[in-house]
Scaffold this motif. Structure first.
Motif, PDB file in Angstrom:
ATOM      1  N   SER B 122       0.834  -1.211   0.000  1.00 37.51           N
ATOM      2  CA  SER B 122       0.000   0.000   0.000  1.00 37.51           C
ATOM      3  C   SER B 122       0.861   1.251   0.000  1.00 37.51           C
ATOM      4  O   SER B 122       0.508   2.241  -0.648  1.00 37.51           O
ATOM      5  N   LEU B 123       1.985   1.226   0.703  1.00 39.19           N
ATOM      6  CA  LEU B 123       2.866   2.401   0.674  1.00 39.19           C
ATOM      7  C   LEU B 123       3.318   2.675  -0.750  1.00 39.19           C
ATOM      8  O   LEU B 123       3.388   3.809  -1.199  1.00 39.19           O
ATOM      9  N   LEU B 124       3.597   1.594  -1.450  1.00 38.50           N
ATOM     10  CA  LEU B 124       4.136   1.731  -2.799  1.00 38.50           C
ATOM     11  C   LEU B 124       3.088   2.241  -3.782  1.00 38.50           C
ATOM     12  O   LEU B 124       3.378   3.089  -4.625  1.00 38.50           O
ATOM     13  N   THR B 125       1.871   1.711  -3.697  1.00 39.26           N
ATOM     14  CA  THR B 125       0.914   1.974  -4.777  1.00 39.26           C
ATOM     15  C   THR B 125      -0.086   3.073  -4.470  1.00 39.26           C
ATOM     16  O   THR B 125      -0.483   3.793  -5.371  1.00 39.26           O
ATOM     17  N   LEU B 126      -0.502   3.229  -3.237  1.00 39.09           N
ATOM     18  CA  LEU B 126      -1.571   4.188  -2.960  1.00 39.09           C
ATOM     19  C   LEU B 126      -1.126   5.611  -3.261  1.00 39.09           C
ATOM     20  O   LEU B 126      -1.919   6.466  -3.586  1.00 39.09           O
ATOM     21  N   ARG B 127       0.177   5.831  -3.131  1.00 40.52           N
ATOM     22  CA  ARG B 127       0.722   7.141  -3.456  1.00 40.52           C
ATOM     23  C   ARG B 127       0.385   7.506  -4.898  1.00 40.52           C
ATOM     24  O   ARG B 127       0.251   8.648  -5.260  1.00 40.52           O
ATOM     25  N   VAL B 128       0.338   6.502  -5.742  1.00 40.33           N
ATOM     26  CA  VAL B 128       0.220   6.760  -7.168  1.00 40.33           C
ATOM     27  C   VAL B 128      -1.245   6.890  -7.562  1.00 40.33           C
ATOM     28  O   VAL B 128      -1.734   7.966  -7.860  1.00 40.33           O
ATOM     29  N   LYS B 129      -1.947   5.796  -7.540  1.00 38.58           N
ATOM     30  CA  LYS B 129      -3.304   5.782  -8.047  1.00 38.58           C
ATOM     31  C   LYS B 129      -3.933   4.502  -7.541  1.00 38.58           C
ATOM     32  O   LYS B 129      -3.303   3.455  -7.569  1.00 38.58           O
ATOM     33  N   ALA B 130      -5.163   4.599  -7.085  1.00 40.85           N
ATOM     34  CA  ALA B 130      -5.778   3.409  -6.489  1.00 40.85           C
ATOM     35  C   ALA B 130      -5.880   2.271  -7.501  1.00 40.85           C
ATOM     36  O   ALA B 130      -5.771   1.115  -7.132  1.00 40.85           O
ATOM     37  N   ILE B 131      -6.048   2.598  -8.808  1.00 43.49           N
ATOM     38  CA  ILE B 131      -6.236   1.493  -9.748  1.00 43.49           C
ATOM     39  C   ILE B 131      -4.934   0.753 -10.010  1.00 43.49           C
ATOM     40  O   ILE B 131      -4.956  -0.361 -10.500  1.00 43.49           O
ATOM     41  N   PHE B 132      -3.798   1.374  -9.685  1.00 41.53           N
ATOM     42  CA  PHE B 132      -2.543   0.644  -9.806  1.00 41.53           C
ATOM     43  C   PHE B 132      -2.548  -0.566  -8.878  1.00 41.53           C
ATOM     44  O   PHE B 132      -1.848  -1.531  -9.106  1.00 41.53           O
ATOM     45  N   PHE B 133      -3.322  -0.443  -7.813  1.00 37.35           N
ATOM     46  CA  PHE B 133      -3.340  -1.519  -6.834  1.00 37.35           C
ATOM     47  C   PHE B 133      -3.699  -2.855  -7.485  1.00 37.35           C
ATOM     48  O   PHE B 133      -3.066  -3.872  -7.212  1.00 37.35           O
ATOM     49  N   ALA B 134      -4.704  -2.823  -8.357  1.00 37.52           N
ATOM     50  CA  ALA B 134      -5.117  -4.061  -9.020  1.00 37.52           C
ATOM     51  C   ALA B 134      -3.973  -4.627  -9.857  1.00 37.52           C
ATOM     52  O   ALA B 134      -3.675  -5.818  -9.796  1.00 37.52           O
ATOM     53  N   MET B 135      -3.324  -3.765 -10.648  1.00 38.05           N
ATOM     54  CA  MET B 135      -2.255  -4.238 -11.527  1.00 38.05           C
ATOM     55  C   MET B 135      -1.070  -4.758 -10.731  1.00 38.05           C
ATOM     56  O   MET B 135      -0.515  -5.815 -11.026  1.00 38.05           O
ATOM     57  N   ILE B 136      -0.672  -3.988  -9.721  1.00 41.89           N
ATOM     58  CA  ILE B 136       0.556  -4.341  -9.000  1.00 41.89           C
ATOM     59  C   ILE B 136       0.341  -5.582  -8.139  1.00 41.89           C
ATOM     60  O   ILE B 136       1.208  -6.459  -8.069  1.00 41.89           O
ATOM     61  N   THR B 137      -0.838  -5.671  -7.511  1.00 38.67           N
ATOM     62  CA  THR B 137      -1.063  -6.872  -6.709  1.00 38.67           C
ATOM     63  C   THR B 137      -1.134  -8.110  -7.597  1.00 38.67           C
ATOM     64  O   THR B 137      -0.662  -9.175  -7.204  1.00 38.67           O
ATOM     65  N   LEU B 138      -1.686  -7.956  -8.797  1.00 44.00           N
ATOM     66  CA  LEU B 138      -1.718  -9.096  -9.716  1.00 44.00           C
ATOM     67  C   LEU B 138      -0.295  -9.531 -10.057  1.00 44.00           C
ATOM     68  O   LEU B 138       0.039 -10.722 -10.024  1.00 44.00           O
ATOM     69  N   ALA B 139       0.562  -8.547 -10.350  1.00 39.55           N
ATOM     70  CA  ALA B 139       1.946  -8.865 -10.692  1.00 39.55           C
ATOM     71  C   ALA B 139       2.657  -9.543  -9.526  1.00 39.55           C
ATOM     72  O   ALA B 139       3.342 -10.552  -9.692  1.00 39.55           O
ATOM     73  N   ILE B 140       2.482  -8.990  -8.333  1.00 37.65           N
ATOM     74  CA  ILE B 140       3.189  -9.543  -7.174  1.00 37.65           C
ATOM     75  C   ILE B 140       2.646 -10.935  -6.832  1.00 37.65           C
ATOM     76  O   ILE B 140       3.403 -11.837  -6.457  1.00 37.65           O
ATOM     77  N   ALA B 141       1.329 -11.119  -7.009  1.00 37.34           N
ATOM     78  CA  ALA B 141       0.754 -12.440  -6.733  1.00 37.34           C
ATOM     79  C   ALA B 141       1.322 -13.487  -7.690  1.00 37.34           C
ATOM     80  O   ALA B 141       1.642 -14.601  -7.281  1.00 37.34           O
ATOM     81  N   GLU B 142       1.458 -13.096  -8.968  1.00 35.75           N
ATOM     82  CA  GLU B 142       2.025 -14.041  -9.936  1.00 35.75           C
ATOM     83  C   GLU B 142       3.478 -14.344  -9.578  1.00 35.75           C
ATOM     84  O   GLU B 142       3.949 -15.474  -9.694  1.00 35.75           O
ATOM     85  N   LEU B 143       4.188 -13.293  -9.140  1.00 37.20           N
ATOM     86  CA  LEU B 143       5.575 -13.493  -8.724  1.00 37.20           C
ATOM     87  C   LEU B 143       5.639 -14.488  -7.569  1.00 37.20           C
ATOM     88  O   LEU B 143       6.503 -15.373  -7.539  1.00 37.20           O
ATOM     89  N   ALA B 144       4.713 -14.352  -6.634  1.00 36.90           N
ATOM     90  CA  ALA B 144       4.706 -15.262  -5.475  1.00 36.90           C
ATOM     91  C   ALA B 144       4.540 -16.701  -5.933  1.00 36.90           C
ATOM     92  O   ALA B 144       5.201 -17.604  -5.412  1.00 36.90           O
ATOM     93  N   ILE B 145       3.662 -16.904  -6.918  1.00 37.32           N
ATOM     94  CA  ILE B 145       3.453 -18.267  -7.412  1.00 37.32           C
ATOM     95  C   ILE B 145       4.729 -18.800  -8.048  1.00 37.32           C
ATOM     96  O   ILE B 145       5.162 -19.929  -7.794  1.00 37.32           O
ATOM     97  N   VAL B 146       5.367 -17.939  -8.884  1.00 38.23           N
ATOM     98  CA  VAL B 146       6.607 -18.362  -9.542  1.00 38.23           C
ATOM     99  C   VAL B 146       7.659 -18.707  -8.503  1.00 38.23           C
ATOM    100  O   VAL B 146       8.324 -19.745  -8.587  1.00 38.23           O
ATOM    101  N   LEU B 147       7.785 -17.852  -7.496  1.00 38.70           N
ATOM    102  CA  LEU B 147       8.801 -18.105  -6.467  1.00 38.70           C
ATOM    103  C   LEU B 147       8.490 -19.396  -5.707  1.00 38.70           C
ATOM    104  O   LEU B 147       9.379 -20.208  -5.463  1.00 38.70           O
ATOM    105  N   ALA B 148       7.228 -19.579  -5.344  1.00 39.08           N
ATOM    106  CA  ALA B 148       6.860 -20.780  -4.589  1.00 39.08           C
ATOM    107  C   ALA B 148       7.114 -22.038  -5.405  1.00 39.08           C
ATOM    108  O   ALA B 148       7.437 -23.094  -4.866  1.00 39.08           O
ATOM    109  N   THR B 149       6.977 -21.914  -6.739  1.00 38.77           N
ATOM    110  CA  THR B 149       7.196 -23.085  -7.578  1.00 38.77           C
ATOM    111  C   THR B 149       8.669 -23.317  -7.849  1.00 38.77           C
ATOM    112  O   THR B 149       9.167 -24.433  -7.767  1.00 38.77           O
ATOM    113  N   LYS B 150       9.392 -22.213  -8.143  1.00 39.59           N
ATOM    114  CA  LYS B 150      10.790 -22.348  -8.547  1.00 39.59           C
ATOM    115  C   LYS B 150      11.726 -22.622  -7.372  1.00 39.59           C
ATOM    116  O   LYS B 150      12.673 -23.385  -7.492  1.00 39.59           O
TER     117      LYS B 150
END
Lengths: 329, 369, 239
Positions: B122-150
């Motif tokens: 939230s510190l990272l994204t709310l500063r910018v624009k609330a709709i970034f939250f959807a994009m950035i959380t999607l990216a980070i969630a996908e990253l989490a899956i990749v990390l958990a798998t790799k």
């Protein structure tokens, strides 16, 4: 405080960042491999640009964040796959003319089909939720589910192998640097699309109106331009670009699969956040940054490749929250 | 004793009314039903279904804190759920012995990691624009899956981690028979999770009714106005997001305890968990908390009995090939349902009922006036 | 008395939950400059935005040259010949002055180009900065560009929202000259807080308060009536 320092020197920091990005990998990678990777990165970047530019223009003009863009990308790939399957003799022919012909037919079919799909999507679904970001994201996410499931219904749930036209395969060896032919084609396609978009946006009246609309939709309407028609048109163009991206990417990765849109949509989001929503040049720069770093890092530290782009995105957000090329600057 | 003020009296009458209203009885009846499930329907399938509904109701309610009460869409909610699950799995599965201490530590870790990560995002994204939250959380969630798998050395990769539950939660535990069923570790776990989720739900209810919750709704309805009134919208939104994500992490921890294993597909995946959560919150109604229960019940029951439905369709219409294809692709139907609900029914079940009730009430008031 | 070119009757407009226009009615005569006056928040800008269609009228009728336009889209209304110059000028800052004008020109015929030449003769600065980004223009030049965009088409009614806002007095005089020239060819409805400007160009006035017209009349009468000025406009002579 740190933030204001960042803001003041953002241009310099960006420049240093770019230099570091390009030169630092040389320390760990032999020069010829480095050049091959750079070409791969540029090619991948150009393909990402095709997806990201649509997301970016649609957001800039319509203020719509289209989560269904990735599924349009997948549709483009699958329509292209069908054309390739139907014209398999042309694909396997040892003739540049036939190979080019099948590629062009696939490209045009995919772009037109998906543009129509985009028009349908805009008219039936997206139009109902203009001005409400939350509902836009929800509804386009819903559209993604439907479009991806429809792919499974029409083409089946499994991965399919995509065959590259014969003369596009293979590589040239230029001074020990391996240059894959198809990557060069990707770079050319990307440059052509970028040039075409710039030409339309800067030199035609329609493009000028679109740029004006990115700045102030209401004013463009009050000047007598039918903004809704413009929205539909831009959505269709964005969809067609996504389709081209999908087709080109499927030839790059040699396969199509129903969920392929999700991965590249994520890349597109990272690209537009880095480049700035609403700017075509921003999309290109962002896409090249993502494409290059992905390839360098995938060679150096394979497991970190997926994370490095998110890291860059976070750094950019800290330095320049509106991206490298904010719309209207 | 001091004379009660009119405001005081009003509050008291409201409270009394609250316990007499039909809604209150309905809620109690639902709770009772869930308490009785292991006795009424002791089959593995139904108990598991009831548990899934309970956990998802809590998860969806925590998602609703973000979506319905803060106006922020996160695609990372499933990730927090998964992080909670992995935290417990690390402590009583991969890196620790099955002890109560480690279990508690796992829950604390789940809450702490979720809190820190949510705050950072939230510190990272709310500063910018609330709709970034959807994009950035999607990216980070996908990253989490990749990390958990790799990073399979750390996380067990695709195979995931199996848990060993301690003491009274372990499958081997047995207290003997009571009213015709074995009170074994699984039943104990059921009640532990049921009441934990109930507690979480009540805390969330309290949160939304608190002054803080009201400020959040003011921010959701009109950011500029809330800012003009002097509220630090950024701070309030961060608190709310962090709270919602911590609850998601805790529900994830409970989930791991129930299913006994975690892997990227079942605990982290955006397409499975987030899709379910979104459908549930939309069907039940955003900004209602209770909607989660309706949505979770609808979706989980449908999913559980879907194979039966498919068989039924095949038996009834053996020729209709197309129908079979569509039934195979039930997700398609859910997608269409999702779009239709967003367009025509955006308040969901609970929201629509409340709107209907409010309209009837106001009509009644007009009549008496 | 000539016919009204625009007749607004009983219009209600909401912005979100707020009931801004509460049954406003007024007429703009085809041979005069009409000025809408009133305090901040009285609903002057909302009136213009409702007229051009950017805000939907919840109730009421807006009749422009005998045609009801309250349910039309903004671009349809604009194409009927109504030009709109919003409060903050609505300049496309990232576009050049030339591109701003091109977006404004609804057709490329000879008439439009003749009007363009005439407009540029009127505002010489625009020709000077023809290829510059509009964002670098000064406030006065931006206002000129905004007016130029509106009159380059064949407009019969111009809605101008507070053109003098934030401009130096000497620029305001230039604007007054420009509007006095424009009113020869097109009807002007002007929203203005600056009483000097309003009284210099206006023929008729309507005073708005809480989304309704509370007073109207001829400009010279208002100039005489200091009590009315101080009551509704907060203007008081310092003695």
């Amino acid at each position: 405080m740190a933030e204001s320092v960042f803001r003041r020197f953002s241009q310099q920091i960006t420049l240093i960042g770019a230099v570091v990005l390009f030169v630092l990998p040389l320390l760990g990678i032999p020069p010829t491999t480095y050049l091959t990777l750079t070409l791969a990165g540029l090619a991948m970047g150009m393909l990402l640009f095709l997806v990201a530019s649509g997301v970016s223009i649609i957001f800039g003009l319509m203020d719509v964040l289209n989560f269904a863009h990735g599924s349009l990308f997948a549709w483009g790939a699958y329509v292209g796959f069908t054309v390739f399957s139907l014209l398999m003799p042309w694909v396997e022919a040892d003739s540049l003319a036939l190979n080019l012909a099948v590629f062009l037919v696939a490209m045009v079919t995919a772009m037109i089909t998906v543009a129509l799909l985009g028009i349908l999507l805009e008219r039936v679904i997206v139009r109902r939720v203009y001005g409400n970001h939350l509902f836009q994201i929800l509804i386009t996410f819903g559209a993604t589910i439907v479009l991806v499931e429809l792919i499974r219904v029409f083409w089946g749930p499994n991965d399919e192998v995509m065959r590259v036209p014969l003369t596009f395969r293979g590589n040239w060896d230029i001074l020990d640097v391996i240059v894959y032919r198809y990557r060069v084609i990707c770079i050319i396609i990307g440059l052509l699309v970028y040039g075409g978009l710039l030409l339309i946006l800067k030199k035609t009246k329609l493009g000028t109106i679109v740029r004006a609309g990115v700045e102030d939709r209401d004013m463009v309407q009050a000047m007598g331009h039918n903004i809704y028609l413009l929205f539909t048109g831009v959505f269709a163009v964005g969809a067609a670009l996504a389709a081209l991206g999908g087709l080109a990417m499927s030839l790059f990765s040699l396969q199509v699969y129903p969920d392929m849109g999700g991965t590249y949509l994520l890349f597109a989001f990272i690209v537009v956040i880095i480049g700035g929503l609403g700017s075509v040049t921003g999309s290109l720069v962002g896409a090249l940054i993502v494409g290059l770093t992905y390839n360098y890092v995938a060679y150096l530290v394979p497991w970190a490749a997926a994370g490095v782009n998110i890291l860059i995105m976070i750094i950019i957000l800290l330095i320049r929250p509106t991206g490298l090329f904010p719309a209207g600057e | 004793m001091a004379e009660p003020t009119p405001v005081h009296l009003f509050h008291m009458s409201e409270k009394r009314r609250q316990f007499k209203s039909s809604g209150f009885f309905l809620k109690m009846a639902v709770l009772l039903l869930f308490i009785l499930v292991p006795f009424l329907f002791p089959s593995f399938k139904t108990v598991d279904l009831a548990m899934q509904i309970v956990m998802f109701a809590a998860l969806v309610a925590s998602f609703d804190i973000l979506l319905g009460y803060t106006g922020i869409l996160s695609f990372g909610h499933g990730m927090f759920f998964g992080i909670g699950a992995y935290c417990v799995a690390f402590l009583i599965g991969k890196y620790g012995s099955p002890s109560y201490g480690n279990l508690i530590l796992g829950f604390l870790l789940a809450a702490a990691v979720s809190a820190v990560l949510a705050l950072l995002i939230s510190l990272l994204t709310l500063r910018v624009k609330a709709i970034f939250f959807a994009m950035i959380t999607l990216a980070i969630a996908e990253l989490a899956i990749v990390l958990a798998t790799k990073l399979s050395g750390l996380t067990g990769g695709e195979d995931g981690i199996s848990l060993f539950t301690p003491g009274i939660f372990s499958p081997a535990f047995n207290l003997g028979e009571f009213m015709g069923i074995d009170i074994n570790g699984r039943v104990v776990t059921y009640y532990f999770i049921l009441f934990s989720c109930l507690a979480l739900f009540l805390i969330m209810l309290r949160f939304t009714k608190s002054p803080l919750g009201r400020v959040l709704q003011a921010i959701r309805d009109n950011v500029q106005r809330a800012e003009a009134l002097g509220y630090n919208t950024f701070l309030y939104q961060s608190i709310s997001i962090t709270f919602g994500c911590v609850v998601a992490g805790l529900v994830g921890a409970l989930y791991a305890l129930w299913v006994g294993y975690v892997n990227p597909e079942s605990s982290l995946s955006v397409m499975t968990i987030m899709l379910d959560v979104l459908l549930m919150v939309i069907i039940g109604g955003m900004g209602t908390l209770y909607g989660g229960l309706i949505g979770a019940a609808f979706l989980k029951i449908t999913q559980t009995y879907l194979p039966d439905l498919q068989h039924l369709a095949k038996d009834l219409f053996p020729q209709a090939e197309f129908l079979h294809n569509i039934m195979e692709r039930w997700l398609l139907l859910f997608g269409v349902l999702f779009i239709l609900v967003v367009i025509f029914f955006p308040k969901g079940v609970i929201g629509s009922i409340r709107e209907y009730g409010a309209r009837r009430k106001s009509r009644g008031l007009n009549k008496t006036a | 008395m000539s016919e009204a070119i625009l007749a607004v009757s009983g219009v209600h407009t909401f912005i979100g939950q707020h009931h801004i226009l509460q049954g406003i009615s007024f007429e703009a005569r085809a041979d005069a400059v009409t000025v809408l006056l009133g305090r901040n928040g009285a609903g002057k800008s909302t009136t213009l935005k409702t007229t051009i269609g950017l805000l939907p009228a919840a109730r009421g009728k807006i009749v422009y040259r005998g045609k009801e336009i309250q349910d039309c889209k903004p671009y349809e209304i604009a194409r009927e010949g109504i030009g709109f110059i919003p409060e903050h000028m609505g300049i496309f800052a990232g576009l050049t002055v030339e591109e701003n004008m091109r977006v404004a020109m609804l057709s490329e015929d000879a008439d439009t180009h003749r009007r363009l030449e005439r407009t540029l003769d009127m505002f010489a600065d625009l020709r000077k900065f023809w290829r510059a980004k509009a964002g670098i223009l000064s406030g006065g030049q931006k206002q000129m560009l905004s007016i130029a965009r509106a009159i380059v088409n064949k407009t019969s009614l111009l809605l101008i929202d507070e053109p003098s806002k934030g401009l130096a007095p000497i620029i305001v005089d230039v604007l007054i000259d420009a509007i006095n020239q424009i009113k020869e060819r097109s009807v002007v409805i002007l929203v203005e807080q600056n009483f000097y400007m309003a009284s210099s160009v206006g023929d008729y006035f309507f005073i708005l308060d809480d989304g309704m017209v509370v007073h109207s009349g001829e400009m010279p009468a208002l100039i005489q009536d200091e009590a009315l000025q101080s009551r509704y406009l907060g203007i008081s002579k310092i003695s």
